[in-house]
Enzyme design. Structure first.
Site, PDB file in Angstrom:
ATOM      1  N   LYS A  82      10.204  13.162  48.370  1.00  0.00           N
ATOM      2  CA  LYS A  82      10.873  11.896  48.664  1.00  0.00           C
ATOM      3  C   LYS A  82       9.829  10.863  49.061  1.00  0.00           C
ATOM      4  O   LYS A  82       8.845  11.195  49.747  1.00  0.00           O
ATOM      5  CB  LYS A  82      11.883  12.104  49.798  1.00  0.00           C
ATOM      6  CG  LYS A  82      12.787  10.916  50.079  1.00  0.00           C
ATOM      7  CD  LYS A  82      13.812  11.236  51.167  1.00  0.00           C
ATOM      8  CE  LYS A  82      14.758  10.087  51.415  1.00  0.00           C
ATOM      9  NZ  LYS A  82      15.755  10.407  52.471  1.00  0.00           N
ATOM     10  N   SER A 157      20.529   9.508  51.222  1.00  0.00           N
ATOM     11  CA  SER A 157      19.499   8.657  50.654  1.00  0.00           C
ATOM     12  C   SER A 157      18.509   9.410  49.764  1.00  0.00           C
ATOM     13  O   SER A 157      17.813   8.773  48.974  1.00  0.00           O
ATOM     14  CB  SER A 157      18.720   7.979  51.780  1.00  0.00           C
ATOM     15  OG  SER A 157      18.037   8.940  52.568  1.00  0.00           O
ATOM     16  N   SER A 181      21.444  12.740  54.595  1.00  0.00           N
ATOM     17  CA  SER A 181      20.668  12.276  53.437  1.00  0.00           C
ATOM     18  C   SER A 181      20.064  13.371  52.577  1.00  0.00           C
ATOM     19  O   SER A 181      19.573  13.091  51.490  1.00  0.00           O
ATOM     20  CB  SER A 181      19.552  11.329  53.895  1.00  0.00           C
ATOM     21  OG  SER A 181      20.083  10.044  54.106  1.00  0.00           O
TER      22      SER A 181
END
Lengths: 490, 490
Positions: A82, A157, A181
């Site tokens: 990420k 996210s 997330s």
């Protein structure tokens, strides 16, 4: 082996083949890089593909094997990271204009551990800006598409990490979970997604959203892979004062075990109004499956969980308002020079941050302001304590708590962007474990009539990721969901 | 009749903790390094970096608190003080707010009307900001040097117990002395490691309620403190006497103008939005640790002065001079102990102390250079003790000791070595002196005749000649005795 066949292997199999010399890490890496080139044109899961770095790492692994060295548990296994995890020499932007082009001088602790284990970092994944969002539509660089249906959101996210894993552009990925997330995009994309106990994985090098909640967690297509990754990234780090010295278990050893006699707590409220009928149905079916496997099903309640959303949207923005103050255009990142210092701060941050980030900074600033602090921030912290106590009580009666991960399956891109509150509701089941700091995992728990994955969330006692792995793996084997993959993108 | 006003003054002191590294990272803090060379991701607030408390700094803060009679709180909390400024890398300062490390102490100062107790509200731990360098770049650019960013500080908040500039100065000097003697702070005002802000208000004599206060900044020398406070008292008296009111504001002292100038009013004051730093768990200090520090606390200057007057035969004046710096105090004690020797009687110890005190003040002090907590002595305490022992034993005269000491400084040799090499040892061998006397008398028959005729003043002439003949090494007492005996025998 063909590229396609290589990418279809699990990370466990890849490590075995690389270690035995059946296939080289460079071959594996090239296969995945090629796949990214094809798949990601449509999915946009990656913000940066580090072909050069990945191949260099792969070559190192191959050299080590040839030199007869013992290879790590993730040797030659491609990982997607990420874009809020700092990677030395590789751009790290948090999907924000304010950090566009920013290159960190150091690796996050979790990234360091992966590299030591031999994993190959193929690139940085798209996300909601600064990890704020549940659909990935808050990325400053355009959203990720859900591999199961490109008109739908991958969740957020960590949507890029979830989509990259689901579409086999990497064997596994790391995301960060503040209020869901990791788990919610895991559910939307039909992969295993685990948020460890707060303090289990070092946050050093994870660009902070809400420091008291943020945890790094793995995405993988199977529970066993996720368990192995967790063993690698977990452990004490002196550079993070909130990282604990609690011993790291052999999570993978929990795979293949029986679950007879384990007590599964079911929260009746989580199967009521506001939850899709198909999600309720799948959850009930999963409960039945676990009962079939010998689990004891007990009713538990989390009376204060209804306040989790309100408490979370005070605490997380409050911390974010302070954490994001360092993005001021003075030392790195975007700078828009104004007439004076205040104007420079103002224009830099107004242009650098997207609307959701600005909204949360304002929310958090307000919640911490003189005269409001006690009514908002302090009260939210009290709610947090009450939720923690709810879990303490529940775990007297059961070993894991089962709920859906999300009240819905993946929604359409654009469906909720105009209504922040509706978007926030996507996190109602993932927020309580986050506020309590507990480990929770989302695993595929069935599919809707239109073929979209449904996620099941299992929450465990603090530092009892072992039991989560054990139950998840047993269910995965019994359910047969593991074989379902999104169709190839052409 | 005009109202008489009473000033009310409270001081806030920021003292740099004498630790080699910063408060929350491992960067060195040596003064004068080239700009931005003592920095790391943590103190530069790069994305993803996290603070870790410096255990040594915490220990020093506790030592300071114990020396000032504070209660050390076993649990204290780091809080973020949020505001934007280019010298504040994170956009917040890590400090302590509602739960500081230490509370409720006192400091006794000497005033013309006797000792006076000044309350200390609290001592908390925090980090320093960086330094803005104006006009060093192109044109009006301001550059920032982050070498100082994150330096460990304690803030010592004093009660508004001071009533005039003299008391304020006495408080500061005493505080500095205490901190230096416990090894917590180097007392260096010029380099800014000991800084002071003053809160000044006035009220009509007899009134209990405090007047409106102004905070004075930029008063980083004892002289500035006095001048700024005196100016401010006069200014406030003039305002009130003219029927005006005092505005609560922050003012800065300009030495050039000799006055305080408004910086910002209460309305412009920041809302710092303090909240507990989620990156740092509460700071827990065990009772056992506090007790260990209490037991090993060094003796304070005040205690030394009292003890020395009692045990080492020195006056309060001597003791005050000799406690001007902790290393000088140590030096004095070491030399006094060495001169007295082991198992010396109290009388002998007092006599030795007196001798050392005199010699250190008259000879040693002007050769000492101090820098912060360090001091460099040209000659070791042990060597000084040896020198004084040689005087005591009659090997050399007190006058010769000064020359020998000068020689010790330049050569670094011990007194006995120098005396031996230069043949400086006092001649106490009576046969040698008798020979010299006989020689002088034989060579000066006419003077001998004068003596015989009753002109005793010629004795001085003979002594001078004998001393010259013995190169000044003859013991003067012996010379006198032998000369008289031999003259009378003529």
């Amino acid at each position: 082996m063909t590229s396609q066949a290589l990418c279809a292997l699990s990370g466990i199999e890849i490590q075995k083949k690389v270690a035995s010399g059946d296939v080289s890490a460079v071959e594996v890496t090239n296969a995945f890089l090629e796949r990214i080139t094809h798949q990601d044109r449509k999915l946009h899961a990656f913000l940066y593909v580090d072909a050069e770095g990945a191949l260099a790492q792969a070559a190192t692994v191959d050299r080590a094997r040839k030199a007869g060295e013992t290879l790590g548990p993730l040797a030659g296994v491609p990982v997607a990271l990420k874009d809020n995890l700092c990677t030395r020499g590789v751009p790290t932007t948090c999907a924000s204009k304010i950090l566009a082009g920013y290159v960190p001088p150091y690796d996050a602790d979790a990234v360091e551990r992966l590299r030591r284990a031999g994993a190959i970092a193929v690139g940085k994944t798209n996300m909601d800006e600064f990890a704020m969002g549940s659909s990935n539509e808050n990325s400053a660089f355009g959203p990720v598409k859900n591999p199961w249906d490109e008109t739908r959101a991958p969740g957020g996210s960590s949507g890029g990490s979830a989509a990259a894993t689901a579409s086999s552009m990497a064997s596994f990925a790391l995301g960060s979970d503040t209020g869901g997330s990791v788990r919610q995009p895991g559910a939307f994309c039909g992969v295993t997604a685990l948020k460890p106990t707060y303090g289990r994985v070092s946050r050093f090098g994870l660009i902070a959203f809400a420091s008291s909640l943020d945890q790094i967690g793995p995405f993988a297509r199977s529970v066993r892979e996720a368990a192995r990754v967790l063993s690698v990234i977990a452990g004490h780090d002196a550079r993070d004062a909130t990282s604990t010295t609690t011993a790291v278990d052999d999570y993978e050893a929990e795979c293949g075990k029986e679950v007879r006699g384990l007590r599964v707590g079911v929260v009746a409220d989580a199967l009521g109004a506001g939850v899709d009928a198909e999600v309720v149905k799948a959850t009930r079916a999963a409960v039945a499956k676990l009962a079939e496997l010998g689990c004891e099903i007990v009713d538990v309640s989390l009376p204060h969980a209804t306040h989790a959303l309100a408490a979370y949207y005070l605490i997380a923005p409050a911390e974010a308002s302070s954490n994001l103050a360092r993005f001021d255009g003075m030392r790195y990142g975007l700078r828009k020079t104004g007439d004076d210092l205040t104007a420079t701060y103002g224009t830099t941050r107004a242009e650098g941050f997207g609307p959701e980030v600005r909204r949360r900074i304002m929310l958090g600033t307000y919640a911490l302001s003189a005269g409001y602090y006690d009514a908002f921030y302090v009260k939210a912290q009290k709610v947090r304590t009450l939720i923690r106590r709810d879990y303490d009580a529940a775990f007297k009666k059961c070993d894991v708590v089962l709920t859906p991960t999300s009240p819905t399956t993946a929604f359409k891109l654009g469906e909720k962007t105009s209504d922040p509150l509706a978007m926030y509701m996507a996190d109602i089941f993932t927020l309580p474990p986050s506020l309590a700091g507990l480990p929770a995992v989302s695993i595929p728990g069935g599919y809707s009539a239109d073929g979209l994955p449904i996620g099941l969330q299992l929450t465990g006692r603090a530092f009892d990721e072992k039991t989560l792995v054990r139950v998840s793996d047993a269910y995965e084997r019994a359910s047969g969901w593991l074989s379902r993959r999104p169709s190839e993108i052409v | 009749m005009a109202t008489t006003y009473e000033p009310v003054i409270g001081l806030e002191v920021h003292a740099q903790l004498f630790s080699k590294t910063k408060m929350f990272c491992g960067c060195s803090i040596s003064f004068g390094a080239p700009p931005n060379t003592q920095v790391c991701p943590v103190c530069l607030a790069l994305p993803g970096a996290l603070p870790v408390p410096n255990a040594r700094a915490i220990e020093l803060a506790v030592r300071a608190a114990l020396a000032l009679g504070c209660t050390v709180n076993e649990r204290s909390v780091f809080a973020r003080k949020n505001y934007f400024y280019p010298d504040l890398s994170k956009g917040y300062q890590i400090s302590q707010f509602d739960l500081p490390l230490n509370t409720g102490g006192k400091l006794v100062i000497d005033t013309p009307s006797g000792p006076r107790e000044v309350g200390i509200t609290r001592i908390h731990v925090e980090e320093d900001a960086a330094k803005n360098l104006h006009g060093v770049g192109h044109g009006t650019d301001t550059l920032v040097d982050f070498n100082r960013a994150g330096t460990a500080l304690i803030e010592i908040v004093g009660e508004p117990d001071l009533r005039n500039a003299d008391e304020a100065e006495a408080y500061l000097k005493k505080l500095r002395e205490v901190l230096m003697f416990v090894g917590v702070n180097d007392g260096n005002l010029e380099e800014g490691s000991f800084r002071c802000d003053a809160n000044v208000s006035i009220r009509p004599v007899g009134q209990e309620k405090f007047g409106t206060r102004c905070e004075l900044k930029n008063i980083n020398s004892f002289r500035f403190v006095r001048k700024a406070i005196e100016y401010e008292i006069t200014r406030q008296e003039a305002v009130l006497s003219a029927g005006g009111t005092i505005t609560q504001e922050t003012r800065t002292y300009s030495d050039g103008l000799g006055k305080t100038i408004p910086m910002r009013t209460k309305e412009d004051a920041h809302d710092y939005r303090y909240f507990p730093d989620p990156d740092l768990p509460p700071l827990v200090i065990t009772r056992a640790f506090i007790e260990k520090l209490r037991v090993t606390a060094p003796e304070l200057a005040e205690q030394k002065r009292t003890r020395w007057q009692k045990e080492l035969g020195v006056t309060l004046y001597d003791a005050t001079v000799l406690t001007g710096h902790p290393k000088i105090a140590d030096y004095f004690e070491e030399a006094a102990a060495a001169l007295a020797g082991k198992d010396a009687s109290p009388e002998a110890r007092a006599a030795a102390g007196k001798k050392v005190a005199n010699f250190v003040q008259s000879e040693v002090l002007r050769t000492v250079t101090t820098r912060g907590l360090e001091a460099e002595f040209a000659v070791s305490a042990e060597y000084v003790a040896e020198l004084l022992r040689l005087v005591e034993g009659g090997s050399i005269s007190g006058k010769m000791a000064k020359d020998v000491f000068a020689e010790m400084i330049t050569t670094g040799r011990s007194a006995s070595k120098i005396i031996e090499q230069k043949g400086l040892s006092q001649v106490t061998d009576t046969s040698v002196i008798e020979a010299a006397v006989a020689e002088v008398l034989a060579a000066n028959a006419s003077q001998v005749e004068k003596y015989k005729a009753g002109k005793t003043s010629v004795v001085g002439f003979f002594v001078g000649q004998i001393m010259r003949a013995t190169k000044g090494a003859a013991n003067p007492q012996l010379v006198n005795d032998i000369l008289k005996k031999m003259l009378d025998a003529q």
